[in-house]
Scaffold this motif. Structure first.
Motif, PDB file in Angstrom:
ATOM      1  N   LEU A   1       3.073  -8.271 -22.561  1.00  0.00           N
ATOM      2  CA  LEU A   1       2.346  -8.103 -21.301  1.00  0.00           C
ATOM      3  C   LEU A   1       2.057  -6.627 -21.045  1.00  0.00           C
ATOM      4  O   LEU A   1       0.927  -6.259 -20.683  1.00  0.00           O
ATOM      5  CB  LEU A   1       3.146  -8.703 -20.136  1.00  0.00           C
ATOM      6  N   GLU A   2       3.056  -5.771 -21.234  1.00  0.00           N
ATOM      7  CA  GLU A   2       2.861  -4.330 -21.064  1.00  0.00           C
ATOM      8  C   GLU A   2       1.709  -3.835 -21.929  1.00  0.00           C
ATOM      9  O   GLU A   2       0.857  -3.076 -21.472  1.00  0.00           O
ATOM     10  CB  GLU A   2       4.123  -3.559 -21.472  1.00  0.00           C
ATOM     11  N   LYS A   3       1.723  -4.255 -23.179  1.00  0.00           N
ATOM     12  CA  LYS A   3       0.673  -3.813 -24.099  1.00  0.00           C
ATOM     13  C   LYS A   3      -0.684  -4.327 -23.646  1.00  0.00           C
ATOM     14  O   LYS A   3      -1.662  -3.573 -23.614  1.00  0.00           O
ATOM     15  CB  LYS A   3       0.953  -4.282 -25.522  1.00  0.00           C
ATOM     16  N   GLN A   4      -0.763  -5.610 -23.296  1.00  0.00           N
ATOM     17  CA  GLN A   4      -2.034  -6.206 -22.882  1.00  0.00           C
ATOM     18  C   GLN A   4      -2.588  -5.549 -21.617  1.00  0.00           C
ATOM     19  O   GLN A   4      -3.800  -5.474 -21.439  1.00  0.00           O
ATOM     20  CB  GLN A   4      -1.876  -7.721 -22.673  1.00  0.00           C
ATOM     21  N   LEU A   5      -1.717  -5.095 -20.745  1.00  0.00           N
ATOM     22  CA  LEU A   5      -2.150  -4.440 -19.506  1.00  0.00           C
ATOM     23  C   LEU A   5      -2.485  -2.962 -19.714  1.00  0.00           C
ATOM     24  O   LEU A   5      -2.875  -2.277 -18.771  1.00  0.00           O
ATOM     25  CB  LEU A   5      -1.084  -4.599 -18.420  1.00  0.00           C
ATOM     26  N   GLY A   6      -2.295  -2.462 -20.939  1.00  0.00           N
ATOM     27  CA  GLY A   6      -2.665  -1.087 -21.257  1.00  0.00           C
ATOM     28  C   GLY A   6      -1.561  -0.064 -21.069  1.00  0.00           C
ATOM     29  O   GLY A   6      -1.810   1.143 -21.154  1.00  0.00           O
ATOM     30  N   PHE A   7      -0.337  -0.506 -20.830  1.00  0.00           N
ATOM     31  CA  PHE A   7       0.764   0.435 -20.616  1.00  0.00           C
ATOM     32  C   PHE A   7       1.285   1.049 -21.912  1.00  0.00           C
ATOM     33  O   PHE A   7       2.169   1.908 -21.875  1.00  0.00           O
ATOM     34  CB  PHE A   7       1.906  -0.235 -19.848  1.00  0.00           C
ATOM     35  N   HIS A   8       0.753   0.625 -23.055  1.00  0.00           N
ATOM     36  CA  HIS A   8       1.137   1.238 -24.328  1.00  0.00           C
ATOM     37  C   HIS A   8       0.010   2.114 -24.865  1.00  0.00           C
ATOM     38  O   HIS A   8       0.131   2.686 -25.944  1.00  0.00           O
ATOM     39  CB  HIS A   8       1.497   0.163 -25.358  1.00  0.00           C
ATOM     40  N   THR A   9      -1.080   2.209 -24.086  1.00  0.00           N
ATOM     41  CA  THR A   9      -2.216   3.035 -24.504  1.00  0.00           C
ATOM     42  C   THR A   9      -2.667   3.920 -23.345  1.00  0.00           C
ATOM     43  O   THR A   9      -1.992   4.882 -23.011  1.00  0.00           O
ATOM     44  CB  THR A   9      -3.373   2.148 -25.018  1.00  0.00           C
ATOM     45  N   GLU A  10      -3.763   3.543 -22.692  1.00  0.00           N
ATOM     46  CA  GLU A  10      -4.356   4.426 -21.677  1.00  0.00           C
ATOM     47  C   GLU A  10      -3.506   4.601 -20.417  1.00  0.00           C
ATOM     48  O   GLU A  10      -3.645   5.599 -19.714  1.00  0.00           O
ATOM     49  CB  GLU A  10      -5.780   3.975 -21.307  1.00  0.00           C
ATOM     50  N   LYS A  11      -2.625   3.671 -20.113  1.00  0.00           N
ATOM     51  CA  LYS A  11      -1.757   3.789 -18.927  1.00  0.00           C
ATOM     52  C   LYS A  11      -0.328   4.137 -19.327  1.00  0.00           C
ATOM     53  O   LYS A  11       0.612   3.827 -18.598  1.00  0.00           O
ATOM     54  CB  LYS A  11      -1.748   2.468 -18.150  1.00  0.00           C
TER      55      LYS A  11
ATOM     56  N   LYS B   1       1.461   6.707 -19.258  1.00  0.00           N
ATOM     57  CA  LYS B   1       2.294   7.507 -18.357  1.00  0.00           C
ATOM     58  C   LYS B   1       2.988   6.637 -17.304  1.00  0.00           C
ATOM     59  O   LYS B   1       3.997   7.024 -16.743  1.00  0.00           O
ATOM     60  CB  LYS B   1       1.501   8.633 -17.707  1.00  0.00           C
ATOM     61  N   TRP B   2       2.449   5.439 -17.045  1.00  0.00           N
ATOM     62  CA  TRP B   2       3.032   4.530 -16.062  1.00  0.00           C
ATOM     63  C   TRP B   2       3.969   3.511 -16.697  1.00  0.00           C
ATOM     64  O   TRP B   2       4.591   2.722 -15.989  1.00  0.00           O
ATOM     65  CB  TRP B   2       1.938   3.815 -15.285  1.00  0.00           C
ATOM     66  N   GLU B   3       4.081   3.505 -18.006  1.00  0.00           N
ATOM     67  CA  GLU B   3       4.904   2.509 -18.702  1.00  0.00           C
ATOM     68  C   GLU B   3       6.368   2.497 -18.235  1.00  0.00           C
ATOM     69  O   GLU B   3       6.915   1.421 -17.989  1.00  0.00           O
ATOM     70  CB  GLU B   3       4.817   2.712 -20.227  1.00  0.00           C
ATOM     71  N   PRO B   4       7.020   3.650 -18.076  1.00  0.00           N
ATOM     72  CA  PRO B   4       8.414   3.594 -17.613  1.00  0.00           C
ATOM     73  C   PRO B   4       8.562   2.918 -16.244  1.00  0.00           C
ATOM     74  O   PRO B   4       9.525   2.179 -16.020  1.00  0.00           O
ATOM     75  CB  PRO B   4       8.836   5.069 -17.544  1.00  0.00           C
ATOM     76  N   LEU B   5       7.615   3.145 -15.356  1.00  0.00           N
ATOM     77  CA  LEU B   5       7.681   2.507 -14.032  1.00  0.00           C
ATOM     78  C   LEU B   5       7.449   1.001 -14.139  1.00  0.00           C
ATOM     79  O   LEU B   5       8.156   0.217 -13.495  1.00  0.00           O
ATOM     80  CB  LEU B   5       6.662   3.130 -13.080  1.00  0.00           C
ATOM     81  N   PHE B   6       6.462   0.609 -14.941  1.00  0.00           N
ATOM     82  CA  PHE B   6       6.213  -0.819 -15.121  1.00  0.00           C
ATOM     83  C   PHE B   6       7.405  -1.486 -15.795  1.00  0.00           C
ATOM     84  O   PHE B   6       7.782  -2.604 -15.454  1.00  0.00           O
ATOM     85  CB  PHE B   6       4.931  -1.051 -15.935  1.00  0.00           C
ATOM     86  N   ASN B   7       8.002  -0.776 -16.729  1.00  0.00           N
ATOM     87  CA  ASN B   7       9.150  -1.313 -17.462  1.00  0.00           C
ATOM     88  C   ASN B   7      10.325  -1.598 -16.529  1.00  0.00           C
ATOM     89  O   ASN B   7      11.071  -2.546 -16.734  1.00  0.00           O
ATOM     90  CB  ASN B   7       9.550  -0.331 -18.567  1.00  0.00           C
ATOM     91  N   ILE B   8      10.469  -0.792 -15.483  1.00  0.00           N
ATOM     92  CA  ILE B   8      11.559  -1.004 -14.521  1.00  0.00           C
ATOM     93  C   ILE B   8      11.406  -2.350 -13.807  1.00  0.00           C
ATOM     94  O   ILE B   8      12.393  -2.953 -13.409  1.00  0.00           O
ATOM     95  CB  ILE B   8      11.607   0.161 -13.512  1.00  0.00           C
ATOM     96  N   LEU B   9      10.178  -2.817 -13.674  1.00  0.00           N
ATOM     97  CA  LEU B   9       9.957  -4.107 -13.020  1.00  0.00           C
ATOM     98  C   LEU B   9      10.596  -5.259 -13.789  1.00  0.00           C
ATOM     99  O   LEU B   9      10.796  -6.334 -13.236  1.00  0.00           O
ATOM    100  CB  LEU B   9       8.453  -4.366 -12.840  1.00  0.00           C
ATOM    101  N   TYR B  10      10.934  -5.023 -15.052  1.00  0.00           N
ATOM    102  CA  TYR B  10      11.602  -6.048 -15.859  1.00  0.00           C
ATOM    103  C   TYR B  10      12.960  -6.432 -15.258  1.00  0.00           C
ATOM    104  O   TYR B  10      13.511  -7.482 -15.563  1.00  0.00           O
ATOM    105  CB  TYR B  10      11.758  -5.566 -17.306  1.00  0.00           C
ATOM    106  N   ILE B  11      13.480  -5.610 -14.371  1.00  0.00           N
ATOM    107  CA  ILE B  11      14.748  -5.901 -13.698  1.00  0.00           C
ATOM    108  C   ILE B  11      14.665  -7.254 -12.963  1.00  0.00           C
ATOM    109  O   ILE B  11      15.640  -8.004 -12.948  1.00  0.00           O
ATOM    110  CB  ILE B  11      15.130  -4.769 -12.718  1.00  0.00           C
ATOM    111  N   PHE B  12      13.514  -7.560 -12.387  1.00  0.00           N
ATOM    112  CA  PHE B  12      13.387  -8.808 -11.623  1.00  0.00           C
ATOM    113  C   PHE B  12      13.505 -10.051 -12.494  1.00  0.00           C
ATOM    114  O   PHE B  12      14.296 -10.947 -12.180  1.00  0.00           O
ATOM    115  CB  PHE B  12      12.108  -8.790 -10.782  1.00  0.00           C
TER     116      PHE B  12
END
Length: 160
Positions: free
Chosen positions: A24-34, A36-47
């Motif tokens: 999901l992270e990759k598909q949403l672009g957090f492994h490419t153009e976004k 810089k926001w990947e660590p923040l999105f990754n924290i949401l995995y806590i839920f």
């Protein structure tokens, strides 16, 4: 081994959900153009992780402990789940970096250098498959134990 079959089952489920989250992270672009926001999105995995531990410990309480589980029994179960996840960690990181997002480490290095956080040599030294595996092991243990302790407290039998 039968004593920990529920933990093993939920560790496998959690590992699969982790790989789905990375996809999901990759598909949403957090492994490419976004990136810089990947660590923040990754924290949401806590839920989802909290939900998975809740479901696992609830199943342990009702199916193994006959609805009477104390906090110690719950936390032991959570620790076992965490350790099983840790055993799978090198495999999950290999799948992530080889199949799901093969350019993730390179993209991370490039972003780190472009944002002037590290030099190219430092970024290459810091951002490796090995460092990802160790970070995942550390995160799995720390988050697993802390979330497990909270969930065990929530699910402990009231008369214990």
């Amino acid at each position: 081994m039968k004593k920990f079959s529920i933990e093993f089952k939920w560790a496998i489920i959690t590992t699969i959900i982790f790989l789905a989250w990375m996809t999901l992270e990759k598909q949403l672009g957090f492994h490419t153009e976004k990136i810089k926001w990947e660590p923040l999105f990754n924290i949401l995995y806590i839920f989802p992780l909290f939900l998975l531990y809740f479901l696992a410990l609830r199943e342990k309480k009702f199916k193994f402990y006959n609805s009477k589980m104390n906090w110690k029994q719950g936390i032991i179960s959570a620790i076992v789940i965490s350790f099983i996840i840790v055993v799978f960690s090198p495999i999950t990181q290999f799948i992530l970096h080889e199949f799901i997002s093969p350019n993730f480490l390179t993209n991370t290095i490039n972003y780190t250098v472009e944002s002037k956080k590290l030099s190219l040599e430092e970024a290459k030294e810091y951002t490796t498959l090995s460092s990802s595996i160790w970070k995942n092991i550390s995160d799995s243990l720390s988050f697993g134990v802390v979330i497990g302790a909270i969930v065990a407290y929530i699910l402990k039998s009231k008369n214990e």
